[in-house]
Design a protein around this motif. Structure first.
Motif, PDB file in Angstrom:
ATOM      1  N   LYS A 172     -10.431   2.002   9.233  1.00 51.12           N
ATOM      2  CA  LYS A 172      -9.023   2.392   9.267  1.00 51.12           C
ATOM      3  C   LYS A 172      -8.912   3.833   8.786  1.00 51.12           C
ATOM      4  N   PRO A 173      -8.452   4.740   9.625  1.00 49.76           N
ATOM      5  CA  PRO A 173      -8.377   6.148   9.227  1.00 49.76           C
ATOM      6  C   PRO A 173      -7.351   6.367   8.125  1.00 49.76           C
ATOM      7  N   GLY A 174      -7.517   7.470   7.394  1.00 50.49           N
ATOM      8  CA  GLY A 174      -6.593   7.789   6.321  1.00 50.49           C
ATOM      9  C   GLY A 174      -5.202   8.111   6.842  1.00 50.49           C
ATOM     10  N   LYS A 175      -4.212   7.776   6.027  1.00 50.03           N
ATOM     11  CA  LYS A 175      -2.827   8.041   6.383  1.00 50.03           C
ATOM     12  C   LYS A 175      -2.033   8.263   5.111  1.00 50.03           C
TER      13      LYS A 175
ATOM     14  N   VAL B  73      -2.790   4.961  -4.413  1.00 48.85           N
ATOM     15  CA  VAL B  73      -4.143   4.491  -4.181  1.00 48.85           C
ATOM     16  C   VAL B  73      -5.185   5.483  -4.709  1.00 48.85           C
ATOM     17  N   PRO B  74      -5.058   6.803  -4.444  1.00 48.23           N
ATOM     18  CA  PRO B  74      -6.031   7.737  -5.029  1.00 48.23           C
ATOM     19  C   PRO B  74      -6.044   7.712  -6.548  1.00 48.23           C
TER      20      PRO B  74
ATOM     21  N   MET C 253       0.832  -1.191   0.000  1.00 51.99           N
ATOM     22  CA  MET C 253       0.000   0.000   0.000  1.00 51.99           C
ATOM     23  C   MET C 253       0.869   1.245   0.000  1.00 51.99           C
ATOM     24  N   GLU C 254       0.279   2.361  -0.369  1.00 53.02           N
ATOM     25  CA  GLU C 254       1.026   3.595  -0.516  1.00 53.02           C
ATOM     26  C   GLU C 254       1.574   4.101   0.805  1.00 53.02           C
TER      27      GLU C 254
ATOM     28  N   VAL D 154      -3.178   7.291   1.410  1.00 49.80           N
ATOM     29  CA  VAL D 154      -4.203   6.246   1.479  1.00 49.80           C
ATOM     30  C   VAL D 154      -5.417   6.800   2.227  1.00 49.80           C
ATOM     31  N   PRO D 155      -6.574   6.893   1.569  1.00 47.58           N
ATOM     32  CA  PRO D 155      -7.763   7.437   2.239  1.00 47.58           C
ATOM     33  C   PRO D 155      -8.302   6.462   3.288  1.00 47.58           C
ATOM     34  N   ALA D 156      -9.171   6.973   4.133  1.00 47.82           N
ATOM     35  CA  ALA D 156      -9.834   6.115   5.119  1.00 47.82           C
ATOM     36  C   ALA D 156     -10.637   5.032   4.404  1.00 47.82           C
ATOM     37  N   HIS D 157     -10.622   3.846   4.959  1.00 47.37           N
ATOM     38  CA  HIS D 157     -11.299   2.729   4.300  1.00 47.37           C
ATOM     39  C   HIS D 157     -11.592   1.637   5.313  1.00 47.37           C
TER      40      HIS D 157
END
Length: 651
Positions: free
Chosen positions: A65-68, A167-168, A1-2, A71-74
């Motif tokens: 899972k909050p955004g970081k 990811v975006p 993941m990013e 990578v957005p929240a998902h």
């Protein structure tokens, strides 16, 4: 993941991420609320499949899972599947179905091997795709596998980034170009073949067996069948310290044992059966002789009881009371239960009936482990859960004994010992190949050995690099263009001419141009020093090869090859006829160092005869010859000639 989030350090773990697109929400709190509702909807809708499922280690679960970073929240989940690989592929099926039921969701899944979906479809991947550029390219959308491509040339497709997408970027590409990113049919078929048969396949993965168990374990498994996995794992992974608790049983006394039927997964059953174990004499678990008709039931029960005792021995007698009441005090339970009723989870059962209560207990376990999973500091261990249930769950031993007379029959466990034919069929099914049809006697006699030589030629013509060699995929696929005559002429110039040709070290420019190489040589621009270096190298090569020829001339190595002097028509000969021809031709060779002209070697005949000799020496087992030929789709008939494969000695 990013965000460079690494997979959990535990082995055999799968992670899954569910993103909401289009993502136009900017308020984090509102976003969290929406995703929490999606989690509740998903877990409620798939509860009929997930609640009764027996997981090897950890269940399917989702949490916010909050955004970081980028990578957005998902929605996020992680499951340790251990030795049961079917748990991982069941999760793939669930994730795929989630994106099918919720088109606005996009899913990504990976395990500790990385992009295991691409590994499954490795034979069908495009050549540009490798582990270095595969990040954030593989997603599920609307129940279909998507593969974000890379532009062949920069600027040709402006909507594709030249580097692996973030990811975006990936979510934007999926939402704007859903048709263009659909994975090829062969890649999707490879993944779909692996998850084919679900959810019906779940029942086929179970095994029911009779076990002679303490009554308290019987009562536990009757209401919480998933606990069998924890018991088996505790026994399977035991150590000497664990066995100290089993010298004298404190929780599950052997005097209360009764016969019952236990449902395992095939993986759990195999783990329990295959380990040989003798209980401590002080434990009280005495075993009948192996000839006893119920010996297997006693053995399984003894092993499972040891596992449960080990689990409970690891718990403090005064573990936190907050853990016991965590689930019942959760504000989400009432809403979750109401959603289950609306989705007909209870199948019209009368509230309060035995079957209704069993499904209710199953729903509570499912809610605790998957929907409202507490943080690790508050999570109950299996041993703590067992002790809690024993304190709150009444059971009647006499009622359980009455059920002994009406136990369902055991499942046949002959699947534990597969025959060679069954194993071959299973491997072919896993590889996605059709089962080979048995060949008749006439087909064996008329077997065309040209297929062997042509397949090997196709293999040799493929690209090979430091990463390995490619296998021919389809017969219709055009091989790489290769001019063998030009190649040999070029090396004739390097290694030296034949006796009747002039001895010259000069190399024409056209001899270099005949090779299809990325490093074309331009003799006109070569410096004088470089030309001298090249000629010196060629002289050294010629001298080296000439020395080798002189040494080999005094050996019998030439007798081991079949030459074109013997005109053998091999395309439709039996294997033994070919071997005889190969063995008998050596007496007719011109030998020695007398300077006689050597007869050209029949490359095809030598190739086929050596492969057949190697295949015959395998004696029906796996080996290099059969593995290579089968990977190219060549199926040789069984060898009916059982004579020794060694060549006869020459007088």
């Amino acid at each position: 993941m990013e965000d460079n989030t690494k997979l959990a350090t535990m082995e055999d773990t799968v992670e899954y991420h569910l993103f909401l697109i289009p993502d136009e929400l900017r308020d984090p709190e509102k976003h969290k609320e929406i995703l929490q509702k999606y989690i509740e909807r998903i877990m409620t809708q798939f509860a009929p499949m997930l609640a009764p499922y027996i997981w090897q280690n950890q269940p399917f679960n989702l949490r916010y899972k909050p955004g970081k970073g980028n990578v957005p929240a998902h929605m996020f989940g992680v499951t340790k599947f251990g030795d049961n690989i079917e748990d991982e592929w069941f999760i793939v099926y669930i994730v795929k179905q989630i994106t099918k039921e919720f088109p606005e969701l996009v899913a990504r899944i990976e395990d500790n091997d990385g992009e295991f979906l691409l590994i499954e479809a490795a034979d069908f991947l495009p050549k540009w795709l490798d582990p270095d550029n595969s990040a954030n390219r593989v997603f599920f959308q609307r129940g279909e596998l998507c593969l974000i491509p890379a532009p062949r040339k920069p600027g040709t497709m402006s909507w594709l980034p030249t580097t692996p997408p973030t990811v975006p970027q990936a979510l934007n590409i999926i939402s704007t170009h859903p048709e263009e990113i659909l994975a090829s049919e062969s890649i999707r078929a490879a993944v779909n073949r692996r998850i084919r048969g679900y959810p019906e396949k779940i029942q086929a993965s179970l095994h029911r067996a009779h076990c002679f168990l303490p009554a308290s374990i019987v009562a536990l498994l009757k209401q919480h069948p998933r606990l069998v996995a924890a018991g088996v794992q505790a026994f399977y992974l035991r150590d000497p310290i664990d066995l100290r608790a089993c010298r004298v049983f404190k929780t599950f006394l052997p005097e209360t044992r009764i016969m019952t039927s236990v449902t395992f997964t095939k993986c759990l059953y195999a783990q329990l059966v295959q380990q040989r174990f003798v209980p401590d004499r002080r434990s009280g678990y005495k075993m009948p002789p192996p000839s006893h008709p119920q010996y297997r039931a006693h053995e399984l029960g003894m092993k499972l009881a040891h596992g449960f005792e080990i689990l409970c021995s690891k718990c403090s007698p005064h573990f936190s009371e907050s853990k016991k009441s965590f689930m019942t005090t959760s504000p989400l339970w009432a809403g979750f239960l109401e959603s289950l009723k609306k989705n007909d989870y209870f199948k019209g059962l009368i509230e309060g009936s035995a079957q209704y209560q069993a499904r209710l207990e199953m729903a509570k376990n499912y809610f605790q482990l998957s929907v409202n999973r507490p943080e690790s500091c508050l999570a109950m261990s299996p041993g703590e859960e067992i002790l809690t249930l024993l304190q709150t769950m009444p059971f009647d031993i006499e009622e359980l004994k009455k059920e002994e007379a009406n136990l369902p029959p055991e499942d046949d466990d002959r699947w534990l010992a597969l025959s060679p034919d069954q194993l071959d069929q299973l491997l072919q099914e896993v590889a996605g190949k059709k089962e080979a049809e048995p060949t008749s006697k006439k087909e064996e006699q008329n077997y065309d050995l040209n297929q062997v030589s042509e397949s090997m030629k196709a293999f040799i013509s493929k690209v090979s690099t430091h990463k390995g060699a490619e296998l021919p995929r389809e017969p219709s696929e055009a091989p790489i263009t290769f001019d063998a005559d030009s190649f040999l002429n070029y090396f004739d110039k390097i290694l030296g001419p034949s006796p009747h040709e002039s001895d010259s070290d000069d190399l024409d420019e056209e001899d270099f141009e005949c090779l299809d190489s990325d490093d074309d040589l331009d003799l006109k621009t070569e410096a004088a020093g470089e030309e001298a270096s090249v000629k010196g190298t060629l002289n050294n090569l010629k001298s080296y090869m000439a020395q080798m020829d002189r040494e080999l001339a005094y050996t019998s190595i030439g007798k081991s090859f079949t030459t074109q002097k013997q005109m053998v028509s091999f395309p439709r000969k039996k294997c033994e006829s070919l071997s005889q021809t190969t063995n008998n031709n050596s007496d007719e060779e011109d030998s020695g160092a007398g300077g006689s002209v050597m007869t050209p070697v029949d490359v095809d005949l030598n190739l086929v005869s050596n492969i057949l000799e190697s295949y015959s020496s395998q004696a029906g087992l796996a080996g290099p010859a059969s593995n290579l030929l089968q990977s190219m789709g060549v199926q040789l008939p069984d060898n009916s000639d059982h004579r020794p494969t060694s060549k006869p000695t020459q007088d």
